[in-house]
Design an enzyme around this catalytic site. Sequence first.
Site, PDB file in Angstrom:
ATOM      1  N   CYS A   1      22.252   9.967 -16.203  1.00 19.13           N
ATOM      2  CA  CYS A   1      22.099  11.424 -16.257  1.00 19.13           C
ATOM      3  C   CYS A   1      22.963  12.033 -17.346  1.00 19.13           C
ATOM      4  CB  CYS A   1      22.498  11.999 -14.906  1.00 19.13           C
ATOM      5  SG  CYS A   1      24.081  11.360 -14.352  1.00 19.13           S
TER       6      CYS A   1
ATOM      7  N   GLU B   1      13.203   3.711  -4.016  1.00 15.35           N
ATOM      8  CA  GLU B   1      12.234   2.667  -3.670  1.00 15.35           C
ATOM      9  C   GLU B   1      12.348   1.463  -4.601  1.00 15.35           C
ATOM     10  OE1 GLU B   1      11.749   5.765  -4.430  1.00 15.35           O
ATOM     11  OE2 GLU B   1      10.161   6.082  -5.913  1.00 15.35           O
TER      12      GLU B   1
ATOM     13  N   GLY C   1      19.107  12.807  -8.124  1.00 13.79           N
ATOM     14  CA  GLY C   1      17.779  12.468  -8.624  1.00 13.79           C
ATOM     15  C   GLY C   1      17.361  13.426  -9.707  1.00 13.79           C
TER      16      GLY C   1
ATOM     17  N   GLY D   1      15.063  17.711  -7.004  1.00 11.89           N
ATOM     18  CA  GLY D   1      16.102  18.626  -6.509  1.00 11.89           C
ATOM     19  C   GLY D   1      15.510  19.934  -6.021  1.00 11.89           C
TER      20      GLY D   1
ATOM     21  N   GLU E   1      22.749  16.452  -7.317  1.00 16.46           N
ATOM     22  CA  GLU E   1      23.215  15.988  -8.634  1.00 16.46           C
ATOM     23  C   GLU E   1      21.960  15.616  -9.408  1.00 16.46           C
ATOM     24  OE1 GLU E   1      26.266  16.059  -9.719  1.00 16.46           O
ATOM     25  OE2 GLU E   1      27.160  16.640  -7.817  1.00 16.46           O
TER      26      GLU E   1
ATOM     27  N   GLU F   1      14.700  15.326 -20.626  1.00 16.81           N
ATOM     28  CA  GLU F   1      15.398  14.083 -20.279  1.00 16.81           C
ATOM     29  C   GLU F   1      14.396  12.934 -20.406  1.00 16.81           C
ATOM     30  OE1 GLU F   1      16.545  13.580 -16.139  1.00 16.81           O
ATOM     31  OE2 GLU F   1      18.547  13.005 -16.796  1.00 16.81           O
TER      32      GLU F   1
ATOM     33  N   GLU G   1      13.212  18.044 -10.692  1.00 21.09           N
ATOM     34  CA  GLU G   1      12.071  18.481  -9.861  1.00 21.09           C
ATOM     35  C   GLU G   1      12.254  18.038  -8.417  1.00 21.09           C
ATOM     36  OE1 GLU G   1      10.175  20.859 -10.721  1.00 21.09           O
ATOM     37  OE2 GLU G   1      11.293  20.734 -12.587  1.00 21.09           O
TER      38      GLU G   1
ATOM     39  N   LYS H   1      18.565   7.179   2.110  1.00 20.38           N
ATOM     40  CA  LYS H   1      17.240   6.779   1.611  1.00 20.38           C
ATOM     41  C   LYS H   1      17.456   6.381   0.156  1.00 20.38           C
ATOM     42  CE  LYS H   1      13.809   7.501  -0.441  1.00 20.38           C
ATOM     43  NZ  LYS H   1      13.430   6.647  -1.601  1.00 20.38           N
TER      44      LYS H   1
HETATM   45  P1  NAD Z   1      13.940  10.719  -8.528  1.00 20.39           P
HETATM   46  O1  NAD Z   1      14.145  12.174  -8.407  1.00 20.39           O
HETATM   47  O2  NAD Z   1      12.580  10.219  -8.864  1.00 20.39           O
HETATM   48  O3  NAD Z   1      14.346   9.975  -7.177  1.00 20.39           O
HETATM   49  C1  NAD Z   1      15.634  10.110  -6.600  1.00 20.39           C
HETATM   50  C2  NAD Z   1      15.510   9.842  -5.117  1.00 20.39           C
HETATM   51  O4  NAD Z   1      14.740  10.893  -4.540  1.00 20.39           O
HETATM   52  C3  NAD Z   1      14.771   8.540  -4.778  1.00 20.39           C
HETATM   53  O5  NAD Z   1      15.339   7.968  -3.626  1.00 20.39           O
HETATM   54  C4  NAD Z   1      13.362   9.021  -4.494  1.00 20.39           C
HETATM   55  O6  NAD Z   1      12.621   8.161  -3.659  1.00 20.39           O
HETATM   56  C5  NAD Z   1      13.638  10.349  -3.815  1.00 20.39           C
HETATM   57  N1  NAD Z   1      12.538  11.306  -3.880  1.00 20.39           N
HETATM   58  C6  NAD Z   1      11.606  11.456  -4.843  1.00 20.39           C
HETATM   59  N2  NAD Z   1      10.762  12.455  -4.528  1.00 20.39           N
HETATM   60  C7  NAD Z   1      11.191  12.970  -3.348  1.00 20.39           C
HETATM   61  C8  NAD Z   1      10.749  14.032  -2.504  1.00 20.39           C
HETATM   62  N3  NAD Z   1       9.674  14.766  -2.817  1.00 20.39           N
HETATM   63  N4  NAD Z   1      11.429  14.280  -1.385  1.00 20.39           N
HETATM   64  C9  NAD Z   1      12.538  13.577  -1.076  1.00 20.39           C
HETATM   65  N5  NAD Z   1      12.984  12.538  -1.805  1.00 20.39           N
HETATM   66  C10 NAD Z   1      12.324  12.245  -2.944  1.00 20.39           C
HETATM   67  O7  NAD Z   1      15.019  10.203  -9.573  1.00 20.39           O
HETATM   68  P2  NAD Z   1      15.201   8.726 -10.120  1.00 20.39           P
HETATM   69  O8  NAD Z   1      14.101   8.470 -11.098  1.00 20.39           O
HETATM   70  O9  NAD Z   1      15.427   7.772  -9.012  1.00 20.39           O
HETATM   71  O10 NAD Z   1      16.615   8.880 -10.877  1.00 20.39           O
HETATM   72  C11 NAD Z   1      16.716   9.421 -12.144  1.00 20.39           C
HETATM   73  C12 NAD Z   1      17.107  10.886 -12.104  1.00 20.39           C
HETATM   74  O11 NAD Z   1      18.327  11.035 -11.398  1.00 20.39           O
HETATM   75  C13 NAD Z   1      17.353  11.436 -13.479  1.00 20.39           C
HETATM   76  O12 NAD Z   1      16.812  12.729 -13.608  1.00 20.39           O
HETATM   77  C14 NAD Z   1      18.858  11.478 -13.574  1.00 20.39           C
HETATM   78  O13 NAD Z   1      19.369  12.420 -14.496  1.00 20.39           O
HETATM   79  C15 NAD Z   1      19.226  11.817 -12.172  1.00 20.39           C
HETATM   80  N6  NAD Z   1      20.616  11.407 -11.917  1.00 20.39           N
HETATM   81  C16 NAD Z   1      21.573  12.389 -11.818  1.00 20.39           C
HETATM   82  C17 NAD Z   1      22.914  12.031 -11.624  1.00 20.39           C
HETATM   83  C18 NAD Z   1      23.998  13.081 -11.536  1.00 20.39           C
HETATM   84  O14 NAD Z   1      25.120  12.739 -11.160  1.00 20.39           O
HETATM   85  N7  NAD Z   1      23.726  14.343 -11.866  1.00 20.39           N
HETATM   86  C19 NAD Z   1      23.251  10.674 -11.531  1.00 20.39           C
HETATM   87  C20 NAD Z   1      22.248   9.728 -11.636  1.00 20.39           C
HETATM   88  C21 NAD Z   1      20.932  10.099 -11.815  1.00 20.39           C
END
Ligand code: NAD
Length: 502
Positions: A289, A183, A233, A238, A255, A390, A236, A180
């Site tokens: 990140c 979006e 992602g 996570g 992650e 962040e 929260e 997934k």
């Molecule tokens: P996000 O958490 O908004 O979304 C990540 C993914 O999760 C997307 O596909 C989104 O549609 C999905 N998602 C959102 N809510 C969900 C839910 N309730 N249930 C299941 N899936 C859901 O993050 P983002 O804005 O796309 O990415 C930025 C974040 O990712 C930042 O916090 C960044 O630090 C983190 N990140 C971490 C790493 C790492 O290696 N630690 C790498 C890249 C990005």
Amino acid sequence: MKMAKELEVHHHFIDGVPSPSANNATYDLVDPGTGEVAGKAARGDANDVGRAIAAARRAFQDGRWSELGVVRRARILNAFADAIEAALPRLAEVETRYTGRPIREMRAQLSRLPEWYRYFSAVARSSDDIVTPFEGPYHNYVRRIPIGVVAQVTPWNHPLLILAKKLAPALAAGNCVVVKPSELTPVTTLMLAQIAKDAGVPDGVMNVVTGFGPEAGAALSYSKGIDKLDLTGGTETGRAVAQAAGANLIRCSCELGGKAPMLVLPDADLDATAAGAVFAAFIAAGQTCIAGTRILVQEQMVEPFLQRFLPRVRSLRLGLPQALETQLGPLVAGRQLARTEEYVAIALSEGATVACGGKRPGDPKLAGGFYYEPTVLTGVTNDMRVAQDEIFGPVTCVIAYRDEDHAVAIANGIRYGLGASVWTADAAHGMCVAHRLDCGIVWINDHHRIDPSSVWGGFKASGIGHENGHEAYREYTKIQSVVVNLGKPPDWYGTTDVVRLS
Ligand code: NAD
């Protein structure tokens, strides 16, 4: 603006074919460089997720991938890597269109993708099962086997690189996946699924469902049809998906967010460190990140450091991401721009100073996109929200420290623990400092460098589990212990002998 009817619709990829949403719903994909709608994608829901999981389950159960044998799987993964390499120019162009990241960054980053598929095919081929020293006339061996159907939920900041870190070990180990993507950036993931199929990955082994987190993402995460959940992602998100995985008692890797410190030790080469800090803080417009968002400088060195750092930041070329000369593109979406503006306002209200940037650019050519000038905040202390939260934008903070203990305390004084860098002329001393840092990755005199062989994973609120290296391969397998009695079968109740009970 283009009329919506001219726009290409990108469908889910299920069981080897593009597949519209069951209810035909779509949503708009925006080009962050212009703010215009550039395409449409299927808006997946629980129904579409269910179809994708069913396809993956069928593929897993009939053994078309898991039982193919590691040599044949590795051969296909290497063909997949070659096909990715051939498609790189097109993948980079599309990745740039939807992430807004400069084409020069995307070309450099994506050129490394094939390494992940080649590396994990080699890891799978060189993975040894073990035989234990089991006492008695027994032969006990432990097999690594695939977990089953794996859900992979990915973010928008490095869509294909982050997917490679998950997909390559998952496929190498023999799993079937449902991805997934974010979006905001689903198109290159869909392209990759077609490339995988054309390279010989059997239908149903890699499925993609596009759509929103609370809809397709939540349906996938809460599904009882998956055996492992892997998310990159926000923290929260996570927590939400880890709860779902806990409820279903399945494995879960996350992650998550970060707020990486750069510890500039007093003996560091300030010119090299200033150049490194620009890279650490502003690559991907700070939307990584691991971005170097807390630059810790000994209090007497702050002025000399800023004299070298600020001119470099001011000289960054902001522009359309498709232009080869652009060094800093837009943020990915209006919401990210609004968040960045909000945090700079919070910083000012908390007493920080904007040393450069702090506003949208005035260039009328950039007015439609989500641009923000590279921003350096000074006079920041570690208790300020701008030092603790962040932001995910082109904003970095310079924080003064008194001595090394103070620097380490500031570096560790945060809920995140993803990565850090230490800048020093004395690498041996840098290692001592690295060992005091409460985070999963530390660079010395560098930042952001990764390799498929180098384990990646955060401490504290930055995540659970690992990517890269043998560790990631192990996390995509489960182990089965087989105990073979090579002696006489037991007849516990048929004997009156006194037996040893321990
Ligand atoms: P996000 O958490 O908004 O979304 C990540 C993914 O999760 C997307 O596909 C989104 O549609 C999905 N998602 C959102 N809510 C969900 C839910 N309730 N249930 C299941 N899936 C859901 O993050 P983002 O804005 O796309 O990415 C930025 C974040 O990712 C930042 O916090 C960044 O630090 C983190 N990140 C971490 C790493 C790492 O290696 N630690 C790498 C890249 C990005």
